[in-house]
Scaffold this motif. Structure first.
Motif, mmCIF file in Angstrom:
data_model
loop_
_atom_site.group_PDB
_atom_site.id
_atom_site.type_symbol
_atom_site.label_atom_id
_atom_site.label_comp_id
_atom_site.label_asym_id
_atom_site.label_seq_id
_atom_site.Cartn_x
_atom_site.Cartn_y
_atom_site.Cartn_z
ATOM 1 N N ALA A 1 0.844 -1.206 0.000
ATOM 2 C CA ALA A 1 0.000 0.000 0.000
ATOM 3 C C ALA A 1 0.876 1.253 0.000
ATOM 4 O O ALA A 1 1.839 1.339 0.763
ATOM 5 N N ALA B 1 -0.426 4.323 0.605
ATOM 6 C CA ALA B 1 -0.950 5.214 1.651
ATOM 7 C C ALA B 1 -2.062 4.500 2.393
ATOM 8 O O ALA B 1 -2.982 3.947 1.777
ATOM 9 N N VAL B 2 -1.988 4.509 3.731
ATOM 10 C CA VAL B 2 -3.032 3.884 4.535
ATOM 11 C C VAL B 2 -3.685 4.928 5.426
ATOM 12 O O VAL B 2 -3.068 5.926 5.808
ATOM 13 N N LEU B 3 -4.941 4.650 5.771
ATOM 14 C CA LEU B 3 -5.681 5.468 6.729
ATOM 15 C C LEU B 3 -5.824 4.668 8.017
ATOM 16 O O LEU B 3 -6.327 3.540 7.998
ATOM 17 N N ASP C 1 -1.886 8.177 7.167
ATOM 18 C CA ASP C 1 -2.731 9.276 7.644
ATOM 19 C C ASP C 1 -3.597 8.731 8.770
ATOM 20 O O ASP C 1 -3.894 7.532 8.815
ATOM 21 N N TYR D 1 2.868 10.214 11.184
ATOM 22 C CA TYR D 1 1.767 10.392 10.229
ATOM 23 C C TYR D 1 2.085 11.484 9.219
ATOM 24 O O TYR D 1 2.675 12.508 9.551
ATOM 25 N N GLY E 1 -8.920 10.670 0.171
ATOM 26 C CA GLY E 1 -8.006 9.589 -0.184
ATOM 27 C C GLY E 1 -7.633 9.713 -1.661
ATOM 28 O O GLY E 1 -7.371 10.809 -2.125
ATOM 29 N N TYR F 1 -7.270 5.749 -0.394
ATOM 30 C CA TYR F 1 -6.263 4.977 0.330
ATOM 31 C C TYR F 1 -6.204 3.543 -0.194
ATOM 32 O O TYR F 1 -7.241 2.929 -0.435
ATOM 33 N N SER F 2 -4.984 3.008 -0.275
ATOM 34 C CA SER F 2 -4.839 1.610 -0.696
ATOM 35 C C SER F 2 -4.826 0.665 0.499
ATOM 36 O O SER F 2 -4.804 -0.552 0.328
ATOM 37 N N ILE G 1 -6.719 0.481 4.650
ATOM 38 C CA ILE G 1 -7.518 1.092 5.727
ATOM 39 C C ILE G 1 -7.347 0.176 6.936
ATOM 40 O O ILE G 1 -7.690 -1.013 6.858
ATOM 41 N N ALA H 1 -11.667 4.593 0.053
ATOM 42 C CA ALA H 1 -10.797 3.459 -0.276
ATOM 43 C C ALA H 1 -10.629 3.350 -1.787
ATOM 44 O O ALA H 1 -11.603 3.477 -2.542
ATOM 45 N N ALA I 1 -8.353 -1.777 -2.332
ATOM 46 C CA ALA I 1 -7.713 -1.432 -1.048
ATOM 47 C C ALA I 1 -7.894 -2.572 -0.047
ATOM 48 O O ALA I 1 -8.949 -3.199 0.018
#
Ligand SMILES: C[S@@+](CC[C@H](N)C(=O)[O-])C[C@H]1O[C@@H](n2cnc3c(N)ncnc32)[C@H](O)[C@@H]1O
Length: 207
Positions: free
Chosen positions: A55, A57-59, A82, A100, A116, A118-119, A121, A144, A148
């Motif tokens: 990934a 970027a993740v949330l 994030d 972060y 996002g 995001y890839s 979560i 997402a 993701a």
């Protein structure tokens, strides 16, 4: 001083903000240390074991003081992280750790103020008694990316009672991994909750 009985008895975002405003300063050194709080490490491990290392970027959902981001970094995750949380005080602690890329103060049961995509979560400890129910999953899917990877912990005590079972049955390919939330030391601090279990739900988002 906040404890798990107070946390599990919360009712709605205002309650939650009040409790975590008091708890933020001692959350890591009191609760997490005393209880040997293992859930963030288990979520990070499950996320990476299912391919989350790819990934970009993740949330981190209900990021709190940043324990899940710390576990992701300790386990070698190199993408951007994030965080989103309701509590300014918890986010202030997370920010001090410089883990972060961005931190958002927001209620995840309402429309999210970022897009996002995001890839990954991830979440530890947020889907539990008195906190957030399965309705937030739709909100999270709105930020997402297609494909993701989700890795969300759900307290086993609310899994069926709050309808997570039905919400996840509507998503194809969900894997559940059951883990202990706390370590052995928890029995000496809070015997009523020491044996609590978490279910980590993992799936790929199909847009
Ligand atoms: C038990 S703490 C977990 C924090 C961190 N993930 C961990 O594992 O240490 C739960 C967190 O969820 C946040 N939270 C609860 N309800 C929320 C909501 N509706 N929207 C965003 N965050 C929420 C709280 O502020 C708190 O920081």
């Amino acid at each position: 001083m906040a404890d798990l009985d107070n946390a599990y008895a919360l009712n709605g975002p205002d309650d939650c903000r009040r409790l975590y405003a008091q708890w933020a300063a001692s959350y890591d050194t009191g609760f997490a240390a005393d209880m040997e709080y293992r859930l963030p490490a288990h979520v990070a491990m499950a996320f990476l074991a299912h391919g989350g290392g790819d990934a970009d970027a993740v949330l981190d959902v209900g990021a709190g003081t940043g324990l899940l981001a710390a576990s992701l970094r300790e386990q070698g995750f190199e993408g951007a992280i994030d965080g989103v949380d309701l509590s300014a005080e918890m986010l202030a602690r997370a920010g001090e750790k410089r883990l972060y890329r961005a931190l958002y103060r927001a209620d995840i049961t309402a429309p999210l103020p970022f897009s996002g995509p995001y890839s990954g979560i991830v979440s530890s400890g947020t889907f539990t008694h008195g906190h957030v129910g399965p309705e937030a999953i739709d909100r999270l899917e709105s930020v997402a990316a297609p494909g993701a990877l989700f890795a969300l912990s759900i307290n086993a005590g609310v899994y069926a009672a709050q309808g997570f079972d039905a919400a996840l049955a509507r998503r194809p390919g969900v894997t559940l991994v059951e883990v202990p939330i706390y370590g052995a030391a928890a029995a000496g601090h809070d015997p009523a909750h020491a044996a609590d279990r978490g279910l980590i739900a993992l799936w790929r988002h199909r847009a």
